[in-house]
Design a protein around this motif. Structure first.
Motif, PDB file in Angstrom:
ATOM      1  N   ASP A  80       0.855  -1.183   0.000  1.00  0.00           N
ATOM      2  CA  ASP A  80       0.000   0.000   0.000  1.00  0.00           C
ATOM      3  C   ASP A  80       0.896   1.240   0.000  1.00  0.00           C
ATOM      4  O   ASP A  80       1.488   1.595   1.024  1.00  0.00           O
ATOM      5  CB  ASP A  80      -0.904  -0.019   1.229  1.00  0.00           C
ATOM      6  N   ALA A  81       0.991   1.920  -1.146  1.00  0.00           N
ATOM      7  CA  ALA A  81       1.887   3.077  -1.277  1.00  0.00           C
ATOM      8  C   ALA A  81       1.477   4.236  -0.376  1.00  0.00           C
ATOM      9  O   ALA A  81       2.307   5.092  -0.045  1.00  0.00           O
ATOM     10  CB  ALA A  81       1.920   3.535  -2.733  1.00  0.00           C
ATOM     11  N   SER A  82       0.209   4.265   0.045  1.00  0.00           N
ATOM     12  CA  SER A  82      -0.264   5.368   0.880  1.00  0.00           C
ATOM     13  C   SER A  82       0.006   5.137   2.368  1.00  0.00           C
ATOM     14  O   SER A  82      -0.223   6.040   3.184  1.00  0.00           O
ATOM     15  CB  SER A  82      -1.761   5.579   0.664  1.00  0.00           C
ATOM     16  N   TYR A  83       0.468   3.939   2.710  1.00  0.00           N
ATOM     17  CA  TYR A  83       0.665   3.611   4.126  1.00  0.00           C
ATOM     18  C   TYR A  83       2.048   4.065   4.592  1.00  0.00           C
ATOM     19  O   TYR A  83       3.064   3.730   3.976  1.00  0.00           O
ATOM     20  CB  TYR A  83       0.506   2.109   4.361  1.00  0.00           C
ATOM     21  N   HIS A  84       2.102   4.818   5.703  1.00  0.00           N
ATOM     22  CA  HIS A  84       3.368   5.321   6.246  1.00  0.00           C
ATOM     23  C   HIS A  84       3.400   5.158   7.762  1.00  0.00           C
ATOM     24  O   HIS A  84       2.367   5.288   8.420  1.00  0.00           O
ATOM     25  CB  HIS A  84       3.567   6.799   5.880  1.00  0.00           C
ATOM     26  N   PRO A  85       4.603   4.899   8.303  1.00  0.00           N
ATOM     27  CA  PRO A  85       5.846   4.607   7.561  1.00  0.00           C
ATOM     28  C   PRO A  85       5.774   3.241   6.898  1.00  0.00           C
ATOM     29  O   PRO A  85       5.046   2.374   7.369  1.00  0.00           O
ATOM     30  CB  PRO A  85       6.918   4.635   8.657  1.00  0.00           C
ATOM     31  N   ASN A 132      -2.659  -4.682  12.726  1.00  0.00           N
ATOM     32  CA  ASN A 132      -3.419  -3.739  13.546  1.00  0.00           C
ATOM     33  C   ASN A 132      -3.907  -2.540  12.747  1.00  0.00           C
ATOM     34  O   ASN A 132      -4.986  -1.991  13.017  1.00  0.00           O
ATOM     35  CB  ASN A 132      -2.568  -3.252  14.727  1.00  0.00           C
ATOM     36  N   ASP A 133      -3.126  -2.119  11.754  1.00  0.00           N
ATOM     37  CA  ASP A 133      -3.465  -0.897  11.012  1.00  0.00           C
ATOM     38  C   ASP A 133      -4.378  -1.139   9.814  1.00  0.00           C
ATOM     39  O   ASP A 133      -4.713  -0.196   9.087  1.00  0.00           O
ATOM     40  CB  ASP A 133      -2.185  -0.186  10.570  1.00  0.00           C
ATOM     41  N   ILE A 134      -4.778  -2.372   9.573  1.00  0.00           N
ATOM     42  CA  ILE A 134      -5.826  -2.647   8.581  1.00  0.00           C
ATOM     43  C   ILE A 134      -7.162  -2.517   9.297  1.00  0.00           C
ATOM     44  O   ILE A 134      -7.470  -3.291  10.211  1.00  0.00           O
ATOM     45  CB  ILE A 134      -5.672  -4.050   7.963  1.00  0.00           C
ATOM     46  N   GLN A 135      -7.941  -1.518   8.941  1.00  0.00           N
ATOM     47  CA  GLN A 135      -9.172  -1.194   9.661  1.00  0.00           C
ATOM     48  C   GLN A 135     -10.372  -1.988   9.130  1.00  0.00           C
ATOM     49  O   GLN A 135     -10.394  -2.405   7.963  1.00  0.00           O
ATOM     50  CB  GLN A 135      -9.458   0.303   9.547  1.00  0.00           C
ATOM     51  N   PRO A 136     -11.381  -2.198   9.977  1.00  0.00           N
ATOM     52  CA  PRO A 136     -12.610  -2.856   9.503  1.00  0.00           C
ATOM     53  C   PRO A 136     -13.209  -2.179   8.271  1.00  0.00           C
ATOM     54  O   PRO A 136     -13.742  -2.850   7.386  1.00  0.00           O
ATOM     55  CB  PRO A 136     -13.537  -2.759  10.718  1.00  0.00           C
ATOM     56  N   SER A 137     -13.100  -0.852   8.211  1.00  0.00           N
ATOM     57  CA  SER A 137     -13.637  -0.134   7.041  1.00  0.00           C
ATOM     58  C   SER A 137     -12.896  -0.494   5.766  1.00  0.00           C
ATOM     59  O   SER A 137     -13.478  -0.460   4.666  1.00  0.00           O
ATOM     60  CB  SER A 137     -13.548   1.381   7.278  1.00  0.00           C
ATOM     61  N   ASP A 138     -11.611  -0.869   5.876  1.00  0.00           N
ATOM     62  CA  ASP A 138     -10.835  -1.281   4.708  1.00  0.00           C
ATOM     63  C   ASP A 138     -11.379  -2.578   4.122  1.00  0.00           C
ATOM     64  O   ASP A 138     -11.360  -2.792   2.911  1.00  0.00           O
ATOM     65  CB  ASP A 138      -9.361  -1.471   5.080  1.00  0.00           C
ATOM     66  N   VAL A 139     -11.860  -3.461   4.996  1.00  0.00           N
ATOM     67  CA  VAL A 139     -12.439  -4.744   4.563  1.00  0.00           C
ATOM     68  C   VAL A 139     -13.864  -4.539   4.081  1.00  0.00           C
ATOM     69  O   VAL A 139     -14.288  -5.104   3.058  1.00  0.00           O
ATOM     70  CB  VAL A 139     -12.385  -5.775   5.702  1.00  0.00           C
TER      71      VAL A 139
END
Length: 317
Positions: free
Chosen positions: A280-285, A306-313
């Motif tokens: 994911d190019a938008s994910y930082h760092p 942890n940083d993959i949110q329910p809204s992403d799914v």
């Protein structure tokens, strides 16, 4: 992931018998090209010399070729003791004598995706297009749904476990938050070892939305689990065996990857959506640590999951 290999062998006229441990045997029964499934009476771990030799005596003279998919020494002992004339497999684990058609084993970091890795045992090329397919008797599916009082396409399946370790498991709180946002009920599948994890999710969901979550962890046979996945509206899982089952049934799915890599074990289906923050190019760092293939996060943060949110799914369901 061995199904494309078996399909190739069947297409060229080979009659297939598969030796499999009982916990995976139902998957091979869902492959139309497999004539017979022999359930191997071996416990997990250990060579179990006596049991293997006894079964080898029963199988002697019945087969022309053995394709040994696992890379272990013990998996090559049975066809050798059974006197199978041609024994095909990858080099490694001191199997030089046990196998008489040996493929070079790629270094760990250079191994192709597992489907292509297994399919290469056929000696054929064009492996990149192989996609696994499973097929269940529709009467068996209907019977399983009737027993559990579920309707086809009327529920989602969540498979929140991953036997390898917590670095492959999307957090339970994320699964619960996602389930609360869905319009259809959620069925939780997993082994008895994953019962505590599934109970945690079910409790969090039921507290806010009674009747939304059905916890079947440790309460279904693999045959029933296959039927439920095949009949689900969609499935959400980690990188696990059930993820590949959903792909082979062509069920819409979201596969969440953490410490492992979808470059190595992807769900091979046009209806599969993979979420992996490494790409994911938008994910930082950026996740320079991924894939680590560790059971637990050595850095202590498990950001990859942890940083993959329910809204992403949710956007893919």
């Amino acid at each position: 992931m061995t199904e494309p290999l078996l399909r190739r062998l069947h297409a060229r006229g080979e009659r297939l018998t598969v030796g499999a441990l009982p916990w995976v045997a139902p998957v091979y029964r869902a492959m139309p090209q497999v004539s017979t499934v022999v359930e191997l009476p071996f416990a997990h771990g250990g060579l179990q010399w006596a049991a293997r030799r006894a079964l080898a005596r029963q199988l002697r003279g019945q087969f022309d070729v053995a394709y040994v998919c696992p890379n272990s020494l013990k998996s090559a002992l049975l066809p050798w003791w059974a006197g199978v004339p041609k024994r095909v497999g990858y080099q490694g684990e001191s199997r030089y004598v046990l196998l008489n058609k040996r493929l070079p084993n790629p270094p760990e970091g250079e191994r192709p995706p597992m489907v292509a890795f297994y399919s290469a045992l056929s000696g054929q090329t064009g492996l990149e297009q192989d996609q696994p397919h499973l097929q269940l008797d529709q009467h068996a599916v209907a019977q399983a749904l009737q027993t559990l009082q579920l309707q086809p396409q009327g529920f989602y399946v969540f498979a929140p476990g991953a036997e390898y370790g917590p670095a492959k498991r999307w957090p339970a709180r994320h699964f619960a938050a996602l389930a609360r946002q869905l319009q259809l009920p959620v069925v939780l599948l997993g082994s008895a070892k994953e019962a505590a994890l599934c109970h945690e999710i079910a409790t969090a969901v039921t507290a806010a939305k009674p009747g939304q979550c059905v916890d079947l962890s440790g309460r279904t046979s693999l045959d029933q689990a296959l039927a439920l996945i095949a009949a689900a509206k969609a499935m959400v899982s980690n990188d696990s065996g059930l993820m590949h089952v959903a792909a082979a049934f062509g069920v819409p799915q979201v596969a969440v990857f953490g410490s492992s890599s979808p470059m190595h074990t992807p769900p091979l289906s046009a209806k599969a959506q993979v979420l992996w923050l490494k790409t994911d190019a938008s994910y930082h760092p950026p996740l320079d640590c991924a894939p680590c293939f560790a059971r637990e996060c050595a850095l202590g943060h498990t950001r990859c999951l942890n940083d993959i949110q329910p809204s992403d799914v949710l956007r893919y369901l």
